[in-house]
Design an enzyme around this catalytic site. Structure first.
Site, PDB file in Angstrom:
ATOM      1  N   THR A  37      31.536  20.473  51.174  1.00  0.00           N
ATOM      2  CA  THR A  37      31.825  21.310  50.017  1.00  0.00           C
ATOM      3  C   THR A  37      32.502  22.613  50.408  1.00  0.00           C
ATOM      4  O   THR A  37      32.301  23.150  51.494  1.00  0.00           O
ATOM      5  CB  THR A  37      30.546  21.640  49.225  1.00  0.00           C
ATOM      6  N   ASP A  55      31.263  26.304  44.467  1.00  0.00           N
ATOM      7  CA  ASP A  55      31.225  27.752  44.623  1.00  0.00           C
ATOM      8  C   ASP A  55      29.765  28.154  44.512  1.00  0.00           C
ATOM      9  O   ASP A  55      29.171  28.093  43.428  1.00  0.00           O
ATOM     10  CB  ASP A  55      32.055  28.422  43.527  1.00  0.00           C
ATOM     11  N   ASN A  78      25.306  26.812  54.618  1.00  0.00           N
ATOM     12  CA  ASN A  78      26.110  27.396  55.686  1.00  0.00           C
ATOM     13  C   ASN A  78      27.129  28.417  55.187  1.00  0.00           C
ATOM     14  O   ASN A  78      27.551  29.288  55.938  1.00  0.00           O
ATOM     15  CB  ASN A  78      26.829  26.262  56.438  1.00  0.00           C
ATOM     16  N   TYR A 142      25.476  42.991  55.025  1.00  0.00           N
ATOM     17  CA  TYR A 142      25.417  41.667  55.650  1.00  0.00           C
ATOM     18  C   TYR A 142      24.045  41.452  56.285  1.00  0.00           C
ATOM     19  O   TYR A 142      23.398  40.433  56.046  1.00  0.00           O
ATOM     20  CB  TYR A 142      26.513  41.524  56.708  1.00  0.00           C
ATOM     21  N   LYS A 146      21.134  38.716  54.986  1.00  0.00           N
ATOM     22  CA  LYS A 146      20.629  37.700  55.909  1.00  0.00           C
ATOM     23  C   LYS A 146      19.124  37.865  56.134  1.00  0.00           C
ATOM     24  O   LYS A 146      18.394  36.871  56.294  1.00  0.00           O
ATOM     25  CB  LYS A 146      21.385  37.778  57.239  1.00  0.00           C
ATOM     26  N   VAL A 175      29.396  33.857  66.622  1.00  0.00           N
ATOM     27  CA  VAL A 175      29.886  32.513  66.922  1.00  0.00           C
ATOM     28  C   VAL A 175      31.403  32.575  66.970  1.00  0.00           C
ATOM     29  O   VAL A 175      32.036  33.333  66.221  1.00  0.00           O
ATOM     30  CB  VAL A 175      29.410  31.505  65.854  1.00  0.00           C
ATOM     31  N   THR A 177      34.263  31.864  65.792  1.00  0.00           N
ATOM     32  CA  THR A 177      34.973  31.393  64.601  1.00  0.00           C
ATOM     33  C   THR A 177      35.826  32.541  64.070  1.00  0.00           C
ATOM     34  O   THR A 177      35.655  33.689  64.482  1.00  0.00           O
ATOM     35  CB  THR A 177      33.987  30.951  63.507  1.00  0.00           C
TER      36      THR A 177
END
Length: 237
Positions: A37, A55, A78, A142, A146, A175, A177
């Site tokens: 998704t 969404d 995720n 952030y 979390k 990570v 990314t």
């Protein structure tokens, strides 16, 4: 414990670096189907992957996903939003709202919507991607979102355990990314993160500390605040 073999997995944020690894490694472990998704899902080269628009900030989109994918046995929260600057006093109202909606309310609302599905399809699993920054408040909203998700995961774990749903919380630092492209220091390969998460899930574990930063920060929770935040240490007199 929840076996990936023969399971039906739904991954949010499947277009990203970690999400793509969740899809790929789920296939490698013999799942029956993966719902990949994203707001704008992409095509995949495996018939077991079903691209699905989602969404996580939109309740109507969540409801549509539950209707389209009622056979899910492993839900992976995720999808996430990042921040452009660390200070919660300087982050914009839009940035704060986006982080709250994506990092906290999104996975919470998706878990609530899918709780009856997972319970009905048990044994099942819910995997929430937290952050080492849940325990180190250096990225403003952030970190706050979390940390809130970490608490939600703890609540969900207790409430869903009697129904045969294993709830796994994942903490990891930076990570490798695009989301962490701005960050300095060591970064974990997303393939390594996902392998650790799936290994832990299949071993029946409830919490994953996927790198040294997460291990160290969790251990520091019992220490005085000054040990974690040097800014609070009093100058020598």
């Amino acid at each position: 414990m929840t076996s990936l073999k023969g399971s039906v997995v739904l991954v949010t944020g499947a277009n990203g670096g970690i999400g793509t690894e969740f899809v790929r490694q789920a296939l490698d472990r013999g799942v029956t189907k993966v719902y990949a998704t994203a707001r704008n899902p992409r095509s995949w080269d495996d018939d077991r992957v079903v691209p699905l628009p989602l969404d996580v900030t939109d309740p109507a989109s969540i409801a549509a996903a539950v209707e389209a994918a009622p056979d899910v046995t492993v839900l992976i929260n995720n999808a996430g939003a990042s921040v452009s600057s660390p200070g919660i006093l300087t982050q914009t109202e839009e940035e704060i709202a986006r982080n709250v909606a994506t990092n906290f309310l999104g996975p919470l609302n998706l878990a609530r919507a899918y709780a009856p599905v997972l319970s009905g399809n048990a044994p099942a699993a819910l995997i929430d991607m937290h952050s080492a920054l849940s325990w180190w408040a250096v990225t403003g909203i952030y970190s706050a979102t979390k940390a809130a998700l970490w608490s939600v995961t703890n609540s969900l774990r207790i409430e869903l355990a009697p129904a045969g749903v294993q709830v796994v919380g994942v903490h990891v630092g930076y990570v490798d990314t695009p989301m962490a492209a701005h960050a300095d220091g060591p970064k974990t390969d997303p393939a390594d993160v996902v392998k650790i998460v799936f290994d832990a899930t299949e071993a029946g574990q409830y919490e994953v500390l996927a790198d040294d930063a997460s291990v160290q920060l969790k251990a520091a929770l019992s220490a005085p605040l000054e040990a974690t935040y040097s800014q609070l240490a009093r100058p020598a007199t």
